[in-house]
Design a protein around this motif. Structure first.
Motif, PDB file in Angstrom:
ATOM      1  N   GLY A   1      16.268 -22.360  51.582  1.00  0.00           N
ATOM      2  CA  GLY A   1      16.768 -23.312  50.581  1.00  0.00           C
ATOM      3  C   GLY A   1      15.942 -23.276  49.300  1.00  0.00           C
ATOM      4  N   TYR A   2      16.627 -23.446  48.168  1.00  0.00           N
ATOM      5  CA  TYR A   2      15.996 -23.381  46.831  1.00  0.00           C
ATOM      6  C   TYR A   2      14.920 -24.461  46.677  1.00  0.00           C
ATOM      7  CZ  TYR A   2      16.865 -20.947  42.351  1.00  0.00           C
ATOM      8  OH  TYR A   2      16.793 -20.109  41.256  1.00  0.00           O
ATOM      9  N   GLU A   3      15.114 -25.603  47.363  1.00  0.00           N
ATOM     10  CA  GLU A   3      14.146 -26.705  47.219  1.00  0.00           C
ATOM     11  C   GLU A   3      12.760 -26.333  47.741  1.00  0.00           C
ATOM     12  OE1 GLU A   3      14.899 -30.767  48.457  1.00  0.00           O
ATOM     13  OE2 GLU A   3      16.781 -30.780  47.354  1.00  0.00           O
ATOM     14  N   GLY A   4      12.699 -25.291  48.567  1.00  0.00           N
ATOM     15  CA  GLY A   4      11.390 -24.810  49.031  1.00  0.00           C
ATOM     16  C   GLY A   4      10.493 -24.429  47.864  1.00  0.00           C
ATOM     17  N   LEU A   5      11.103 -23.876  46.813  1.00  0.00           N
ATOM     18  CA  LEU A   5      10.353 -23.505  45.606  1.00  0.00           C
ATOM     19  C   LEU A   5       9.773 -24.760  44.950  1.00  0.00           C
ATOM     20  CD1 LEU A   5       9.559 -21.396  43.433  1.00  0.00           C
ATOM     21  CD2 LEU A   5      11.781 -21.837  42.363  1.00  0.00           C
ATOM     22  N   ILE A   6      10.596 -25.804  44.842  1.00  0.00           N
ATOM     23  CA  ILE A   6      10.142 -27.077  44.255  1.00  0.00           C
ATOM     24  C   ILE A   6       9.011 -27.667  45.096  1.00  0.00           C
ATOM     25  CG2 ILE A   6      10.847 -29.459  43.716  1.00  0.00           C
ATOM     26  CD1 ILE A   6      12.021 -27.378  41.769  1.00  0.00           C
ATOM     27  N   ASP A   7       9.179 -27.645  46.418  1.00  0.00           N
ATOM     28  CA  ASP A   7       8.144 -28.197  47.315  1.00  0.00           C
ATOM     29  C   ASP A   7       6.805 -27.516  47.088  1.00  0.00           C
ATOM     30  OD1 ASP A   7      10.103 -29.800  48.363  1.00  0.00           O
ATOM     31  OD2 ASP A   7      10.440 -28.581  50.158  1.00  0.00           O
ATOM     32  N   HIS A   8       6.827 -26.177  46.995  1.00  0.00           N
ATOM     33  CA  HIS A   8       5.567 -25.442  46.790  1.00  0.00           C
ATOM     34  C   HIS A   8       4.956 -25.762  45.428  1.00  0.00           C
ATOM     35  CE1 HIS A   8       6.587 -23.090  50.361  1.00  0.00           C
ATOM     36  NE2 HIS A   8       5.345 -22.646  50.342  1.00  0.00           N
ATOM     37  N   MET A   9       5.779 -25.862  44.398  1.00  0.00           N
ATOM     38  CA  MET A   9       5.252 -26.178  43.063  1.00  0.00           C
ATOM     39  C   MET A   9       4.671 -27.597  43.033  1.00  0.00           C
ATOM     40  SD  MET A   9       8.187 -24.489  40.617  1.00  0.00           S
ATOM     41  CE  MET A   9       7.329 -24.683  39.046  1.00  0.00           C
ATOM     42  N   MET A  10       5.351 -28.520  43.717  1.00  0.00           N
ATOM     43  CA  MET A  10       4.885 -29.916  43.721  1.00  0.00           C
ATOM     44  C   MET A  10       3.543 -30.059  44.439  1.00  0.00           C
ATOM     45  SD  MET A  10       6.922 -31.817  42.002  1.00  0.00           S
ATOM     46  CE  MET A  10       6.387 -33.441  42.519  1.00  0.00           C
ATOM     47  N   LYS A  11       3.319 -29.210  45.451  1.00  0.00           N
ATOM     48  CA  LYS A  11       2.048 -29.284  46.205  1.00  0.00           C
ATOM     49  C   LYS A  11       0.854 -28.947  45.309  1.00  0.00           C
ATOM     50  CE  LYS A  11       3.675 -28.466  50.903  1.00  0.00           C
ATOM     51  NZ  LYS A  11       4.698 -27.502  51.308  1.00  0.00           N
ATOM     52  N   GLU A  12       1.126 -28.248  44.215  1.00  0.00           N
ATOM     53  CA  GLU A  12       0.034 -27.860  43.313  1.00  0.00           C
ATOM     54  C   GLU A  12      -0.272 -28.941  42.276  1.00  0.00           C
ATOM     55  OE1 GLU A  12       0.950 -23.985  41.791  1.00  0.00           O
ATOM     56  OE2 GLU A  12       1.033 -23.106  43.789  1.00  0.00           O
ATOM     57  N   LEU A  13       0.528 -30.005  42.274  1.00  0.00           N
ATOM     58  CA  LEU A  13       0.288 -31.102  41.330  1.00  0.00           C
ATOM     59  C   LEU A  13      -0.425 -32.248  42.044  1.00  0.00           C
ATOM     60  CD1 LEU A  13       3.786 -31.331  39.548  1.00  0.00           C
ATOM     61  CD2 LEU A  13       1.728 -30.178  38.713  1.00  0.00           C
ATOM     62  N   PRO A  14      -1.259 -33.010  41.329  1.00  0.00           N
ATOM     63  CA  PRO A  14      -1.897 -34.181  41.954  1.00  0.00           C
ATOM     64  C   PRO A  14      -0.840 -35.144  42.500  1.00  0.00           C
ATOM     65  CG  PRO A  14      -2.833 -33.743  39.784  1.00  0.00           C
ATOM     66  CD  PRO A  14      -1.663 -32.825  39.928  1.00  0.00           C
TER      67      PRO A  14
END
Length: 505
Positions: A219-232
């Protein structure tokens, strides 16, 4: 006024789609630490949204990585996060250049329940694709003969078809009907109601990247999840729709510092900022252009917001017990044999909206998805479909498929559809360059406020999102690149030529 260092600048990003997330990551990388994203909804991802139909992962929003090759930042991130299968990452896959139109293996069904063969339909598709290619050439050569892509394609079909199809007189009517199907498909690709609304001279502005379009197995949201993990963790403020951005407006903070921008939320909360990056969809800006910014943006910017196109393209997912399509089939076309007059809209939206449903992509591989089709429908017919109950949509689609397959008992097991027009913070799907528009309109959308040359503090309001990218509008990679662009604009604003990071406040 009390000076703050650049690193202390209060920066707010409106919208937690990939553009906003990308901007936040880049700003943190540059050493800014007072960065926040204000998001209207309870989730991240914006128009990237993954859902489920039974046990199957489906994409309610963005579907493919368009042009998965080294030049595509979304592809590079997906590879870094190991979100793609081996085939999608292979050198061979990256080298294939299909000019933005993947060569799906098709099945053609007609409204008389016939299945058409490649020998009849193949040449029609080839003929249509050549006309589309020619439509893209006026951007570089100039001298557009007609205002829109639709008018040009239809005029050329009228002019060239008699010669093109003279060898096969028996199928002339069905070939004309097939052109309508292809025009409707192009409405889905462009995200427009009709190709008559898409500017011919600007059509070639859109640039494709090499690589065979691919999907995310998880799923495309996996990309969002990984990017969000890099933000505080506390960087995003959810469920805070913004009512108005007040710029060129001095507000004194608690310590006597002054801020040129105040963000006013619907719930009455306010945030003081040095800079705001707006990443909301163009559809939202169009709907709220008179209230979202105070004072309103300059006229040339407002006019570009009004002129640019933003349409609706929806998906209707259907799950079946057994497939009625060929095993190798990747795309199903529906051809209405009575539609021989060239048109890509229906005469009565309420009664005939289903005729705009152009066909289905087959979700592959079967081992992952089972027997699931994704139907495509664009324009006002698509917007009308959103207003119907799920039961009504299922009934209409079931009747449609029974007519086209000639199987009176064919029944989908489950249905799920997107409703992007009625999403309050999207108001549609994505941007196209409308009739009368040019690249200058996209530049105007991307232009920060206040304008250069004014005495006010610069870069108060910046603009990102797919609609602000000149050659990749309507794509996820265009959205991401535009977020990075605005973060870089702020970073270079605070970094004098010497390279040291100091304050210009």
């Amino acid at each position: 006024m009390a000076l703050r260092s650049a690193r202390d600048s209060q920066i707010f990003i409106i919208g937690c789609g990939i553009s906003g997330i990308g901007a936040a990551q880049k700003l943190l990388h540059h050493g800014f630490h007072n960065v926040h994203i204000i998001e209207a909804t309870a989730r991240s991802g914006g128009r990237i949204r993954t859902g489920r139909l039974g046990d199957n992962i489906i994409e309610i929003g963005a579907n493919w990585i368009h042009g998965p090759s080294k030049e595509n930042p979304v592809f590079r991130l997906a590879c870094d996060y190991q979100l793609l299968d081996k085939e999608s990452m292979s050198e061979e896959n990256q080298a294939i250049d299909v000019g933005g139109h993947p060569l799906f293996v098709p099945n053609w069904f007609t409204s008389s329940g016939r299945k058409l063969g490649l020998e009849t339909m193949g040449p029609v598709v080839e003929f249509f694709m050549k006309l589309l290619e020619r439509s893209q050439q006026f951007h570089d050569s100039g001298g557009e003969p007609l205002p829109s892509v639709g008018e040009f394609v239809k005029a050329e079909v009228e002019r060239l078809a008699p010669e093109e199809w003279k060898e096969d007189q028996t199928n002339i009517a069905v070939k004309a009907a097939m052109i309508n199907t292809l025009l409707k498909l192009e409405c889905c690709v462009s995200g427009t109601h009709t190709m008559d609304d898409v500017g011919l001279g600007a059509f070639g502005m859109y640039k494709t990247l090499p690589g065979l379009d691919c999907t995310f197995p998880g799923g495309y949201e996996g990309l969002i999840d990984h990017m969000m993990k890099e933000l505080p963790k506390d960087l995003v403020l959810y469920n805070k729709p913004v009512k108005c951005i007040h710029w060129n407006y001095t507000k004194n903070g608690p310590s006597g510092t002054s801020f040129p921008v105040t963000i006013e939320c619907v719930n009455g909360e306010t945030f003081a900022a040095d800079h705001v990056i707006v990443t909301v969809p163009l559809g939202y800006l169009k709907k709220h252009q008179s209230t979202f910014l105070s004072p309103p943006p300059p006229l040339h910017k407002l006019h570009s917001i009004q002129r640019m196109g933003f349409g609706t393209n929806n998906k209707i997912f259907l799950e079946f017990e057994q497939p009625f399509w060929d095993e190798d089939c990747e795309l199903i076309y529906l051809v209405w044999e009575d539609e021989t007059h060239l048109a890509d809209v229906v005469s009565d939206v309420k009664m005939s909206w289903i005729r705009k449903l152009v066909g289905f992509t087959v979700l592959k591989p079967t081992e992952r998805y089972g027997h699931v089709l994704c139907g495509w429908i664009a324009g006002r017919e698509s917007e009308h479909m959103e207003t119907l109950s799920e039961h009504e949509v299922l009934h209409s689609v079931t009747q449609l498929l029974r007519i086209f397959t000639g199987n009176p008992t064919l029944t989908p097991r489950k249905l799920l559809r997107s409703q992007w027009f009625h999403e309050p913070y999207s108001c549609g799907s994505y941007t196209y360059v409308a009739k009368g528009c040019s690249g200058y309109d996209i530049d105007n959308l991307a232009e920060p406020l206040p304008l250069k040359g004014s005495n006010s503090k610069s870069l108060q309001v910046l603009f990102a999102g797919e609609a602000t990218h000149r050659s990749f509008f309507s794509t996820v990679h265009g959205a991401l690149l535009s977020g990075w662009r605005e973060a870089e604009r702020l970073a270079s604003h605070y970094t004098p030529a010497s390279g040291s990071f100091s304050s210009k406040l």
